[in-house]
Design a protein around this motif. Structure first.
Motif, PDB file in Angstrom:
ATOM      1  N   GLY A 274      -6.351 -17.116  32.841  1.00 46.65           N
ATOM      2  CA  GLY A 274      -5.335 -18.256  32.473  1.00 46.65           C
ATOM      3  C   GLY A 274      -4.588 -18.293  31.343  1.00 46.65           C
ATOM      4  O   GLY A 274      -4.217 -19.241  30.706  1.00 46.65           O
ATOM      5  N   HIS A 275      -3.976 -17.052  30.986  1.00 49.17           N
ATOM      6  CA  HIS A 275      -3.171 -16.810  29.985  1.00 49.17           C
ATOM      7  C   HIS A 275      -1.852 -16.217  30.574  1.00 49.17           C
ATOM      8  O   HIS A 275      -1.839 -14.816  29.902  1.00 49.17           O
ATOM      9  N   PRO A 276      -0.987 -16.760  31.014  1.00 44.67           N
ATOM     10  CA  PRO A 276       0.209 -15.803  31.511  1.00 44.67           C
ATOM     11  C   PRO A 276       1.025 -15.483  30.483  1.00 44.67           C
ATOM     12  O   PRO A 276       1.800 -14.608  30.764  1.00 44.67           O
ATOM     13  N   GLN A 277       1.081 -16.124  29.394  1.00 46.48           N
ATOM     14  CA  GLN A 277       2.142 -15.751  28.366  1.00 46.48           C
ATOM     15  C   GLN A 277       1.821 -14.234  27.887  1.00 46.48           C
ATOM     16  O   GLN A 277       2.754 -13.583  27.450  1.00 46.48           O
ATOM     17  N   GLN A 278       0.569 -13.763  27.995  1.00 47.99           N
ATOM     18  CA  GLN A 278       0.301 -12.706  27.547  1.00 47.99           C
ATOM     19  C   GLN A 278       1.318 -11.506  28.394  1.00 47.99           C
ATOM     20  O   GLN A 278       1.666 -10.580  27.784  1.00 47.99           O
ATOM     21  N   ILE A 279       1.572 -11.781  29.761  1.00 51.70           N
ATOM     22  CA  ILE A 279       2.209 -10.960  30.300  1.00 51.70           C
ATOM     23  C   ILE A 279       3.890 -10.754  29.710  1.00 51.70           C
ATOM     24  O   ILE A 279       4.444  -9.868  29.591  1.00 51.70           O
ATOM     25  N   LEU A 280       4.458 -11.996  29.316  1.00 55.71           N
ATOM     26  CA  LEU A 280       5.596 -11.828  28.618  1.00 55.71           C
ATOM     27  C   LEU A 280       5.586 -11.273  27.276  1.00 55.71           C
ATOM     28  O   LEU A 280       6.526 -10.298  26.870  1.00 55.71           O
ATOM     29  N   ILE A 281       4.338 -11.291  26.590  1.00 53.04           N
ATOM     30  CA  ILE A 281       4.406 -10.814  25.367  1.00 53.04           C
ATOM     31  C   ILE A 281       4.518  -8.870  25.631  1.00 53.04           C
ATOM     32  O   ILE A 281       4.667  -8.317  25.028  1.00 53.04           O
TER      33      ILE A 281
ATOM     34  N   GLY B 195      -2.013  -6.864  30.486  1.00 56.88           N
ATOM     35  CA  GLY B 195      -1.691  -8.511  30.232  1.00 56.88           C
ATOM     36  C   GLY B 195      -2.004  -9.344  31.589  1.00 56.88           C
ATOM     37  O   GLY B 195      -2.462 -10.348  31.473  1.00 56.88           O
ATOM     38  N   VAL B 196      -2.578  -8.621  32.595  1.00 55.42           N
ATOM     39  CA  VAL B 196      -2.918  -9.323  33.848  1.00 55.42           C
ATOM     40  C   VAL B 196      -4.465  -9.237  33.824  1.00 55.42           C
ATOM     41  O   VAL B 196      -5.125 -10.202  34.094  1.00 55.42           O
ATOM     42  N   PHE B 197      -5.227  -8.136  33.399  1.00 53.99           N
ATOM     43  CA  PHE B 197      -6.624  -8.121  33.523  1.00 53.99           C
ATOM     44  C   PHE B 197      -7.426  -8.147  32.011  1.00 53.99           C
ATOM     45  O   PHE B 197      -8.623  -8.095  31.917  1.00 53.99           O
ATOM     46  N   ALA B 198      -6.543  -8.418  30.907  1.00 52.38           N
ATOM     47  CA  ALA B 198      -7.297  -8.426  29.787  1.00 52.38           C
ATOM     48  C   ALA B 198      -8.589  -9.633  29.796  1.00 52.38           C
ATOM     49  O   ALA B 198      -8.233 -10.686  30.150  1.00 52.38           O
ATOM     50  N   THR B 199      -9.727  -9.222  29.339  1.00 51.08           N
ATOM     51  CA  THR B 199     -10.958 -10.179  29.572  1.00 51.08           C
ATOM     52  C   THR B 199     -11.367 -10.549  28.024  1.00 51.08           C
ATOM     53  O   THR B 199     -11.559  -9.535  26.993  1.00 51.08           O
ATOM     54  N   SER B 200     -11.210 -11.642  27.590  1.00 57.45           N
ATOM     55  CA  SER B 200     -11.662 -12.052  26.375  1.00 57.45           C
ATOM     56  C   SER B 200     -13.095 -11.694  25.963  1.00 57.45           C
ATOM     57  O   SER B 200     -13.234 -11.543  24.649  1.00 57.45           O
ATOM     58  N   ALA B 201     -13.931 -11.826  26.755  1.00 57.62           N
ATOM     59  CA  ALA B 201     -15.276 -11.293  26.457  1.00 57.62           C
ATOM     60  C   ALA B 201     -15.481  -9.832  25.935  1.00 57.62           C
ATOM     61  O   ALA B 201     -16.392  -9.474  25.239  1.00 57.62           O
ATOM     62  N   ILE B 202     -14.396  -9.073  26.274  1.00 57.42           N
ATOM     63  CA  ILE B 202     -14.436  -7.586  25.901  1.00 57.42           C
ATOM     64  C   ILE B 202     -13.491  -7.477  24.871  1.00 57.42           C
ATOM     65  O   ILE B 202     -13.857  -6.754  23.695  1.00 57.42           O
ATOM     66  N   GLY B 203     -12.266  -7.776  24.746  1.00 57.81           N
ATOM     67  CA  GLY B 203     -11.160  -7.551  23.866  1.00 57.81           C
ATOM     68  C   GLY B 203     -10.743  -8.697  22.939  1.00 57.81           C
ATOM     69  O   GLY B 203     -10.226  -8.540  22.054  1.00 57.81           O
ATOM     70  N   GLY B 204     -11.240  -9.689  23.485  1.00 59.19           N
ATOM     71  CA  GLY B 204     -11.261 -11.078  22.200  1.00 59.19           C
ATOM     72  C   GLY B 204      -9.755 -11.631  23.039  1.00 59.19           C
ATOM     73  O   GLY B 204      -9.397 -12.631  22.182  1.00 59.19           O
TER      74      GLY B 204
END
Length: 432
Positions: free
Chosen positions: A375-382, A359-368
């Motif tokens: 800039g998507h801190p909500q992913q950590i909560l998810i 959730g910290v390092f996820a890169t949209s160019a690789i995994g979408g």
């Protein structure tokens, strides 16, 4: 007249496209030979992770009198879970899109043809997708056994494995990978940080607590019989993990290569970090520590591997080596539980850590999907939500299942049989 014909042809074109997509010929043409070839290799690699990989890794870390019994548990997981997966496991995990569980439409692979595909993997035969996912179920069940090595009765292990597969693994696999409620929430788990590592580590921790410590734990020398076996097992696990994480891209593509690269780098960083910590605190880096660090790096990168860049794998590997070392030393001694082969400390804590770091390092160019750094801190909560659900479900259900199995057969061998060794007492064989 010519203009009218052109208009009719244009109007009919979409209808023709729909009919082609729905036809068996079209379904067959979607199966890609390169993807199929890679996934056959990946399936073989992941199966190799259990036998001989995990069998050697685990058996090299127990005492000589329990080597064969430890190998037997990995072998039993392969044979037992394979049959159950074909019977109903695959269907309940990956057929149907209910929030809680799948359907039994593929009971004993009913209706599966040479040309059929699963919506989750449209470029490979459905039978291959089924086999690939089978290997994940196998190694997850086999992992749990490491927490109760040296003391669990073989009959109890078989009953618990069947029940745990049905009531823990199948629901989690559907929730995360089969279109269940965790998937719809947006939880990221590329190759099994939750479904495999955290669930197995948590189940193993509960089993270790329920069964109690080994006789002589903390007072006698319980050192490994042959670490060379464990090193060979680590090598097989390491290579097999390329199929584990790279194969989870479900195709021969750039994402698979990125996942493999991050996986390898995380294993290297984990081994170096664990060894460095031992070197600084004990003045000598142990072989056991280095292979433990490598496996910690592999397990921790698993959920993030298809979402992060290769250099993230190095960072995640360093964190894995440090956090899992802490879990296998301070945390284990603080709560005084006998997790024989540190399944919770390495796989459970590693899977938890890797899921959060995804959730910290996820890169949209690789995994979408973007993570905190994009800039998507909500992913950590998810990700926290996915961790909490997995931990609570695996812990609670594992506890209930152990108590139920204990009503039918004793969970633990007698003290005499434990001192004699499980090779002789459970299988009537022993190494000379």
């Amino acid at each position: 007249m010519a203009g009218l014909l052109r208009r009719v042809a244009i109007m009919a074109a979409p209808i023709g496209c729909v009919s082609m997509m729905a036809s068996p010929a079209r379904a067959a043409s979607e199966i890609n030979t390169a993807d199929t070839a890679w996934m056959i290799v990946a399936t073989a690699l992941v199966l190799m992770m259990t036998i001989p990989g995990l069998a050697l890794f685990y058996s090299g870390m127990v005492r000589k009198k329990n080597v064969l019994a430890t190998m037997a548990q990995s072998l039993a997981a392969v044979t037992l879970i394979s049959i159950l997966w074909v019977a109903f496991g695959y269907s309940l995990c990956f057929v149907g899109d209910g929030p809680w569980i799948g359907t039994l439409d593929r009971w004993f692979l009913a209706g599966m043809t040479m040309d059929s595909v699963n919506p989750a993997a449209k470029t490979i035969p459905e039978s291959l997708f089924m086999l690939y996912q089978m290997t994940f179920a196998i190694i997850t069940v086999a992992l749990v056994a490491g927490s109760v090595a040296d003391r669990m009765r073989f009959s109890a292990y078989l009953l618990f494995s069947v029940a745990w597969f049905i009531f823990v693994y199948i629901p989690l696999a559907h929730w995360v990978w089969g279109g269940g409620f965790l998937a719809s929430t947006g939880v990221l788990d590329f190759a099994g940080g939750l479904v495999v590592h955290l669930s197995a580590g948590t189940g193993g921790l509960v089993a270790a607590k329920v069964m109690g410590r080994r006789h002589g734990y903390g007072t006698e020398n319980l050192s490994p019989f042959d670490l060379s076996l464990a090193v060979m097992g680590t090598g097989l696990l390491w290579v097999g993990w390329f199929g584990f994480n790279g194969g989870s891209a479900l195709g021969a593509n750039s994402r698979a290569v990125m996942a493999i690269t991050a996986t390898h780098l995380a294993a290297c960083a984990g081994a170096l970090t664990w060894g460095a910590i031992e070197w600084s605190t004990r003045r000598k880096p142990s072989v056991l520590g280095m292979i433990s660090g490598a496996v910690a790096g592999l397990g921790t990168i698993t959920p993030a591997s298809g979402f992060v860049a290769p250099w993230h794998g190095i960072v995640i590997g360093v964190i894995a080596g440090a956090v899992c070392y802490w879990a296998c030393t301070w945390l284990k001694h603080r709560f005084n539980y006998d997790d024989s082969l540190d399944v919770f400390g390495v796989h459970g804590i590693g899977g938890l850590t890797g899921t959060l770091l995804g959730g910290v390092f996820a890169t949209s160019a690789i995994g979408g999907t973007a993570g905190l750094l994009e800039g998507h801190p909500q992913q950590i909560l998810i990700q926290f939500y996915g961790v909490a659900v997995t931990f609570v479900w695996s812990a609670g259900v594992s506890f209930v299942l152990l108590k139920l199995v204990g009503l039918f057969v004793p969970l633990r061998v007698t003290r005499e049989h434990e001192l004699e060794g499980l090779d002789i007492s459970q299988h009537g064989e022993a190494l000379q």
